[in-house]
Design a protein around this motif. Structure first.
Motif, PDB file in Angstrom:
ATOM      1  N   ASP A 180       0.848  -1.189   0.000  1.00 35.06           N
ATOM      2  CA  ASP A 180       0.000   0.000   0.000  1.00 35.06           C
ATOM      3  C   ASP A 180       0.885   1.241   0.000  1.00 35.06           C
ATOM      4  OD1 ASP A 180      -2.138   1.704   0.108  1.00 35.06           O
ATOM      5  OD2 ASP A 180      -2.503   1.432   2.264  1.00 35.06           O
ATOM      6  N   VAL A 181       1.584   1.440  -1.119  1.00 36.32           N
ATOM      7  CA  VAL A 181       2.495   2.580  -1.247  1.00 36.32           C
ATOM      8  C   VAL A 181       2.368   3.143  -2.657  1.00 36.32           C
ATOM      9  CG1 VAL A 181       4.128   1.606   0.430  1.00 36.32           C
ATOM     10  CG2 VAL A 181       4.468   1.176  -2.021  1.00 36.32           C
ATOM     11  N   THR A 227       2.906   1.314  -6.984  1.00 38.24           N
ATOM     12  CA  THR A 227       2.654  -0.118  -7.207  1.00 38.24           C
ATOM     13  C   THR A 227       2.026  -0.399  -8.566  1.00 38.24           C
ATOM     14  OG1 THR A 227       0.551   0.092  -6.031  1.00 38.24           O
ATOM     15  CG2 THR A 227       2.443  -0.676  -4.766  1.00 38.24           C
ATOM     16  N   THR A 245       8.254   2.679   1.435  1.00 37.51           N
ATOM     17  CA  THR A 245       7.271   3.765   1.489  1.00 37.51           C
ATOM     18  C   THR A 245       6.881   4.265   0.104  1.00 37.51           C
ATOM     19  OG1 THR A 245       9.074   5.374   1.730  1.00 37.51           O
ATOM     20  CG2 THR A 245       8.017   4.572   3.758  1.00 37.51           C
ATOM     21  N   GLU A 246       7.723   3.991  -0.902  1.00 36.62           N
ATOM     22  CA  GLU A 246       7.427   4.482  -2.248  1.00 36.62           C
ATOM     23  C   GLU A 246       8.264   3.720  -3.265  1.00 36.62           C
ATOM     24  OE1 GLU A 246       7.384   8.683  -4.829  1.00 36.62           O
ATOM     25  OE2 GLU A 246       8.331   8.589  -2.844  1.00 36.62           O
ATOM     26  N   THR A 285      12.619   3.698   1.451  1.00 36.42           N
ATOM     27  CA  THR A 285      12.181   3.074   2.700  1.00 36.42           C
ATOM     28  C   THR A 285      11.982   4.122   3.780  1.00 36.42           C
ATOM     29  OG1 THR A 285      14.529   2.608   3.196  1.00 36.42           O
ATOM     30  CG2 THR A 285      13.225   0.840   2.228  1.00 36.42           C
ATOM     31  N   ASP A 286      11.320   3.695   4.860  1.00 38.17           N
ATOM     32  CA  ASP A 286      10.923   4.649   5.893  1.00 38.17           C
ATOM     33  C   ASP A 286      12.078   5.149   6.744  1.00 38.17           C
ATOM     34  OD1 ASP A 286      11.398   2.314   7.271  1.00 38.17           O
ATOM     35  OD2 ASP A 286       9.380   2.139   8.124  1.00 38.17           O
TER      36      ASP A 286
END
Length: 420
Positions: A119-120, A123, A217-218, A231-232
């Motif tokens: 859920d980023v 996708t 994250t994306e 990444t976060d």
């Protein structure tokens, strides 16, 4: 006795559904057997999709449960490429997406599971993949081969079994691989940190890069193609393709709309079934990934997503549909192949369930058996490059015998002698 004019409908064209259909005929059922699958391919087995078939070592025909001609020979009516959109329990009918209505006397739901999605943002890019279906594996084979030729980079979200098996395949093709995993080790919630580190070392030796303690994250791209993953923790990882291997969710929507009892997602999800794989409706059964069954030996409710559960659960449900007494108490089992390491795992030892891990053999050489214990009793065992011990390990689990950990760790002590 089951009347010849009865109709048994199986929803789900995977291994569980195909083996259920086979068992109905083997047990002498002469009524109609209708198997409905939402894929156009005939029922197939899933382990090769992340192992031999993905590596190009097995051909496509080898994955199918039966040869296509078998279904007609066994008088199994196939509806492939069809989705069941509803179940009318009062009328005892199922409705297909094309409007066809089929009456049933007994119904088996073997709808399996589906990959969880990231859920980023990003996708929807062309280079983002999942691996659950044969069509996914067909596509991923070509992707890995291209990455290997071009020195391309695959980022894998998730260090579970699928993620690690694809990482091994990608490295064998020659692709660069980075695995991003929120936990501290691979398979952390399955094997715990003790054995998880072993798999981190195995893959690192083959050139896989791990990034633990982080989440994607994306996914960034350009002209519809993947360029990188963020990444976060602020890191950015170059990527040409991304595999989302973040678990699977049971396909329970059909059961839910039919009003069948379900298990909360927090408890593993799935369709609630008893030890005979019967749902809250006495004429409806469930097997395979989607079934959360009461296990008579382990005294808990389990939903098992592995191959052996489909292989054995489908036939068990079929016998129950025929009115036979069934107590489905198989010890959970799965296997994995990664590089030159093969393993088999039996039992059930979730986080917090065990208080000791015992190693028999040489973990450094990756030739050993690991045991997870609680209060001296074996909950699970995993043999790594050690063979022909699965039955003994499962008997040890079933016995619930208290064992001496030193004897369990000693290869000179026969395992069978420890069974109470």
């Amino acid at each position: 006795m089951v009347d010849a004019d009865q109709t048994f409908v199986i929803v789900g064209g995977g291994l569980a559904g195909a083996k259920a259909a086979e068992t109905l005929r083997a047990e002498g059922f002469t009524g109609r057997v209708i198997l409905i699958g939402d894929e156009r391919d005939h029922p197939y087995e899933r382990p090769p999709l992340s192992k031999g078939y993905l590596l190009g070592k097995e051909d496509r025909d080898s994955v199918f449960v039966h040869e296509p001609a078998w279904y007609a020979q066994a008088d199994i009516e196939l509806h492939l490429g069809q989705t069941v959109v509803s179940v009318d329990r009062e009328a005892r009918t199922v409705r297909l997406g094309d409007g066809t209505v089929i009456r049933y006397d007994k119904l088996l739901l073997a709808t399996g599971s589906e990959p969880r999605r990231l859920d980023v943002p990003g996708t929807g890019l062309a280079g983002v993949h999942h691996l659950r279906r044969l069509a996914h594996a067909d596509r991923l084979r070509h992707v890995l081969a291209a990455l290997g030729r071009d020195n391309g980079h695959l980022v894998i979200a998730g260090a579970g079994w699928i993620g690690l098996e694809v990482a091994a395949a990608a490295r064998e093709y020659g692709a660069e691989v980075t695995v991003i995993e929120p936990a501290a080790t691979p398979l952390h919630h399955v094997l715990g940190p003790e054995l998880g580190q072993l798999f981190a070392d195995l893959h690192a030796e083959r050139g896989v890069r791990f990034h633990f303690g982080a989440r994607i994250t994306e996914i960034t791209g350009q002209d519809g193609m993947v360029l990188a993953v963020r990444t976060d923790d602020g890191e950015e990882h170059p990527a040409h393709d991304v595999l989302a291997a973040v678990g699977a969710a049971p396909r329970t929507a059909l059961a839910e709309t039919a009003g069948l009892a379900l298990v909360d997602r927090a408890d593993g999800g799935g369709i609630a079934v008893d030890e005979s794989l019967r749902t809250s409706d006495p004429d409806i059964f469930a097997a395979g990934d989607v079934a959360a069954a009461h296990h008579p030996s382990l005294h808990t409710r389990l939903r098992v997503e592995h191959w052996a559960n489909a292989l054995n659960g489908g036939p068990a449900a079929a016998r129950a549909m025929l009115g036979q007494t069934v107590s489905y108490d198989r010890v959970p089992y799965f296997f994995s192949d990664q590089y030159d390491v093969g393993l088999e795992y039996s039992g059930w030892a979730p986080p917090g369930a065990y208080d000791q891990v015992v190693i028999r053999g040489d973990a450094g050489k990756r030739e050993f058996i690991a045991f997870w214990l609680r209060e001296g009793r074996v909950l699970a065992g995993m043999n790594v490059n050690v063979w022909d011990v699965t039955e003994t390990v499962q008997n040890l689990i079933r016995s619930r015998a208290a064992v001496d950990p030193d004897a369990l760790a000693d290869p000179s002590v026969p395992l069978a002698s420890l069974i109470g």
